[in-house]
Design a protein around this motif. Structure first.
Motif, PDB file in Angstrom:
ATOM      1  N   VAL A  64     -74.432  48.333 -69.973  1.00  0.00           N
ATOM      2  CA  VAL A  64     -74.172  49.568 -69.029  1.00  0.00           C
ATOM      3  C   VAL A  64     -75.533  50.137 -68.478  1.00  0.00           C
ATOM      4  CG1 VAL A  64     -73.363  51.873 -69.255  1.00  0.00           C
ATOM      5  CG2 VAL A  64     -72.098  49.916 -70.400  1.00  0.00           C
ATOM      6  N   GLY A  65     -76.351  50.079 -69.221  1.00  0.00           N
ATOM      7  CA  GLY A  65     -77.807  50.330 -68.574  1.00  0.00           C
ATOM      8  C   GLY A  65     -78.323  49.585 -67.491  1.00  0.00           C
ATOM      9  N   GLY A  66     -78.162  48.275 -67.628  1.00  0.00           N
ATOM     10  CA  GLY A  66     -78.569  47.273 -66.592  1.00  0.00           C
ATOM     11  C   GLY A  66     -77.666  47.414 -65.237  1.00  0.00           C
ATOM     12  N   PHE A  67     -76.362  47.695 -65.441  1.00  0.00           N
ATOM     13  CA  PHE A  67     -75.446  47.942 -64.335  1.00  0.00           C
ATOM     14  C   PHE A  67     -75.835  49.314 -63.606  1.00  0.00           C
ATOM     15  CE2 PHE A  67     -72.615  44.762 -65.954  1.00  0.00           C
ATOM     16  CZ  PHE A  67     -72.524  43.772 -64.778  1.00  0.00           C
ATOM     17  N   VAL A  68     -76.338  50.261 -64.372  1.00  0.00           N
ATOM     18  CA  VAL A  68     -76.777  51.561 -63.645  1.00  0.00           C
ATOM     19  C   VAL A  68     -77.973  51.426 -62.970  1.00  0.00           C
ATOM     20  CG1 VAL A  68     -77.384  53.899 -64.279  1.00  0.00           C
ATOM     21  CG2 VAL A  68     -75.451  53.003 -65.230  1.00  0.00           C
ATOM     22  N   LEU A  69     -78.982  50.467 -63.571  1.00  0.00           N
ATOM     23  CA  LEU A  69     -80.105  50.309 -63.111  1.00  0.00           C
ATOM     24  C   LEU A  69     -79.758  49.505 -61.930  1.00  0.00           C
ATOM     25  CD1 LEU A  69     -83.225  50.984 -62.811  1.00  0.00           C
ATOM     26  CD2 LEU A  69     -83.447  48.788 -64.636  1.00  0.00           C
ATOM     27  N   LEU A  70     -78.967  48.348 -61.816  1.00  0.00           N
ATOM     28  CA  LEU A  70     -78.777  47.710 -60.758  1.00  0.00           C
ATOM     29  C   LEU A  70     -78.398  48.495 -59.807  1.00  0.00           C
ATOM     30  CD1 LEU A  70     -79.248  44.830 -59.519  1.00  0.00           C
ATOM     31  CD2 LEU A  70     -76.624  44.405 -60.581  1.00  0.00           C
ATOM     32  N   ASP A  71     -77.398  49.439 -59.715  1.00  0.00           N
ATOM     33  CA  ASP A  71     -76.786  50.320 -58.831  1.00  0.00           C
ATOM     34  C   ASP A  71     -77.794  51.127 -58.248  1.00  0.00           C
ATOM     35  OD1 ASP A  71     -74.402  51.181 -57.849  1.00  0.00           O
ATOM     36  OD2 ASP A  71     -74.357  52.972 -58.994  1.00  0.00           O
ATOM     37  N   SER A  72     -78.696  51.614 -59.167  1.00  0.00           N
ATOM     38  CA  SER A  72     -79.754  52.381 -58.529  1.00  0.00           C
ATOM     39  C   SER A  72     -80.783  51.663 -57.785  1.00  0.00           C
ATOM     40  CB  SER A  72     -80.373  53.236 -59.633  1.00  0.00           C
ATOM     41  OG  SER A  72     -81.594  53.774 -59.045  1.00  0.00           O
ATOM     42  N   THR A  74     -80.052  49.075 -55.936  1.00  0.00           N
ATOM     43  CA  THR A  74     -79.556  48.546 -54.590  1.00  0.00           C
ATOM     44  C   THR A  74     -78.671  49.624 -53.726  1.00  0.00           C
ATOM     45  OG1 THR A  74     -77.426  47.979 -55.675  1.00  0.00           O
ATOM     46  CG2 THR A  74     -79.386  46.338 -55.477  1.00  0.00           C
ATOM     47  N   ASN A  75     -79.164  51.156 -54.358  1.00  0.00           N
ATOM     48  CA  ASN A  75     -78.337  52.231 -53.783  1.00  0.00           C
ATOM     49  C   ASN A  75     -77.019  51.972 -53.604  1.00  0.00           C
ATOM     50  OD1 ASN A  75     -78.056  54.686 -52.746  1.00  0.00           O
ATOM     51  ND2 ASN A  75     -78.999  54.100 -50.823  1.00  0.00           N
ATOM     52  N   ARG A  76     -76.447  51.743 -54.729  1.00  0.00           N
ATOM     53  CA  ARG A  76     -74.954  51.432 -54.857  1.00  0.00           C
ATOM     54  C   ARG A  76     -74.516  50.440 -53.709  1.00  0.00           C
ATOM     55  NH1 ARG A  76     -71.153  56.324 -56.081  1.00  0.00           N
ATOM     56  NH2 ARG A  76     -72.443  57.196 -57.654  1.00  0.00           N
ATOM     57  N   ALA A  77     -75.411  49.216 -53.951  1.00  0.00           N
ATOM     58  CA  ALA A  77     -74.996  48.029 -53.060  1.00  0.00           C
ATOM     59  C   ALA A  77     -74.928  48.306 -51.434  1.00  0.00           C
ATOM     60  CB  ALA A  77     -73.621  47.479 -53.607  1.00  0.00           C
ATOM     61  N   THR A  78     -75.487  49.493 -51.153  1.00  0.00           N
ATOM     62  CA  THR A  78     -75.367  49.788 -49.673  1.00  0.00           C
ATOM     63  C   THR A  78     -76.658  49.544 -48.990  1.00  0.00           C
ATOM     64  OG1 THR A  78     -75.590  52.140 -50.167  1.00  0.00           O
ATOM     65  CG2 THR A  78     -73.366  51.265 -49.955  1.00  0.00           C
ATOM     66  N   ALA A  79     -77.726  49.397 -49.827  1.00  0.00           N
ATOM     67  CA  ALA A  79     -79.272  49.367 -48.985  1.00  0.00           C
ATOM     68  C   ALA A  79     -79.453  48.068 -48.634  1.00  0.00           C
ATOM     69  CB  ALA A  79     -80.265  49.487 -50.209  1.00  0.00           C
ATOM     70  N   SER A  80     -80.088  48.332 -47.401  1.00  0.00           N
ATOM     71  CA  SER A  80     -80.408  47.078 -46.523  1.00  0.00           C
ATOM     72  C   SER A  80     -81.317  46.278 -47.428  1.00  0.00           C
ATOM     73  CB  SER A  80     -81.228  47.483 -45.329  1.00  0.00           C
ATOM     74  OG  SER A  80     -82.289  48.040 -45.461  1.00  0.00           O
ATOM     75  N   LEU A  81     -81.767  45.053 -46.935  1.00  0.00           N
ATOM     76  CA  LEU A  81     -82.581  43.815 -47.758  1.00  0.00           C
ATOM     77  C   LEU A  81     -83.895  44.599 -47.929  1.00  0.00           C
ATOM     78  CD1 LEU A  81     -82.602  41.373 -49.116  1.00  0.00           C
ATOM     79  CD2 LEU A  81     -83.110  40.290 -47.006  1.00  0.00           C
ATOM     80  N   ALA A  88     -86.790  46.508 -60.124  1.00  0.00           N
ATOM     81  CA  ALA A  88     -85.757  47.365 -60.820  1.00  0.00           C
ATOM     82  C   ALA A  88     -84.448  46.498 -61.044  1.00  0.00           C
ATOM     83  CB  ALA A  88     -85.461  48.672 -60.298  1.00  0.00           C
ATOM     84  N   ALA A  89     -84.236  45.630 -59.966  1.00  0.00           N
ATOM     85  CA  ALA A  89     -83.012  44.743 -59.987  1.00  0.00           C
ATOM     86  C   ALA A  89     -83.294  43.922 -60.901  1.00  0.00           C
ATOM     87  CB  ALA A  89     -82.696  44.252 -58.472  1.00  0.00           C
ATOM     88  N   LEU A  90     -84.369  42.981 -60.737  1.00  0.00           N
ATOM     89  CA  LEU A  90     -84.700  42.193 -61.921  1.00  0.00           C
ATOM     90  C   LEU A  90     -84.807  42.546 -63.296  1.00  0.00           C
ATOM     91  CD1 LEU A  90     -87.483  39.975 -59.980  1.00  0.00           C
ATOM     92  CD2 LEU A  90     -85.104  39.300 -60.451  1.00  0.00           C
ATOM     93  N   VAL A  91     -85.384  43.805 -63.695  1.00  0.00           N
ATOM     94  CA  VAL A  91     -85.199  44.161 -64.891  1.00  0.00           C
ATOM     95  C   VAL A  91     -83.625  44.611 -65.224  1.00  0.00           C
ATOM     96  CG1 VAL A  91     -85.905  46.359 -66.153  1.00  0.00           C
ATOM     97  CG2 VAL A  91     -87.578  45.276 -64.919  1.00  0.00           C
ATOM     98  N   ALA A  92     -83.005  45.148 -64.297  1.00  0.00           N
ATOM     99  CA  ALA A  92     -81.512  45.403 -64.571  1.00  0.00           C
ATOM    100  C   ALA A  92     -80.496  44.159 -65.041  1.00  0.00           C
ATOM    101  CB  ALA A  92     -80.901  46.078 -63.318  1.00  0.00           C
ATOM    102  N   ILE A  93     -80.849  43.052 -64.395  1.00  0.00           N
ATOM    103  CA  ILE A  93     -80.591  41.701 -64.667  1.00  0.00           C
ATOM    104  C   ILE A  93     -80.851  41.422 -65.855  1.00  0.00           C
ATOM    105  CG2 ILE A  93     -80.173  39.244 -64.115  1.00  0.00           C
ATOM    106  CD1 ILE A  93     -80.084  40.386 -61.098  1.00  0.00           C
TER     107      ILE A  93
END
Length: 128
Positions: A64-72, A74-81, A88-93
């Protein structure tokens, strides 16, 4: 002993003879054919309960913490590249994978006397 009679050092000796009935099946797959007998670790019931509770709790928190961090990240999967935070995304994964690995490892433990239902031979095979 002549050189022809000496065993080849590249050949590995087998632990049992082929005529031994205790070696039916493959040594890699275990007693029930799916390899689980080699991987199961039998522990007392108290240890089994502790392992099950704490690894499940750890797995839930990290996934759950990983998905919250991944969401953060990527800005709720709306962030541009350009806006994605790759560290943070790699730590989340990594957290998600660590939780999954911990849970998978905890399934290797079983309490004394526990067996798999397919191993039970005292059940009747008829439906009546």
């Amino acid at each position: 002993m002549t050189p022809a009679d000496q065993p080849d050092p590249s050949e590995e000796p087998t632990a049992t003879t082929p005529d031994d009935p205790s070696t039916s099946g493959s040594a890699v797959t275990g007693a029930d054919g799916d390899g689980s007998a080699d991987r199961d670790i039998e522990v007392p019931m108290r240890v089994y309960k502790a392992v099950t509770v704490f690894t499940t709790l750890f797995a839930i928190v990290t996934v759950v913490g990983g998905f919250v961090l991944l969401d953060s990240a990527t800005n709720r999967a709306t962030a541009s590249l350009d806006e994605i935070q790759p560290v943070a995304a790699l730590v989340a994964i990594g957290l998600i994978l660590a939780g999954a690995a911990a849970y998978a490892f905890s399934t290797r433990f079983r309490a004394e006397g526990m067996g798999k239902s397919k191993d039970d031979t005292d059940e009747n095979t008829d439906n009546g």
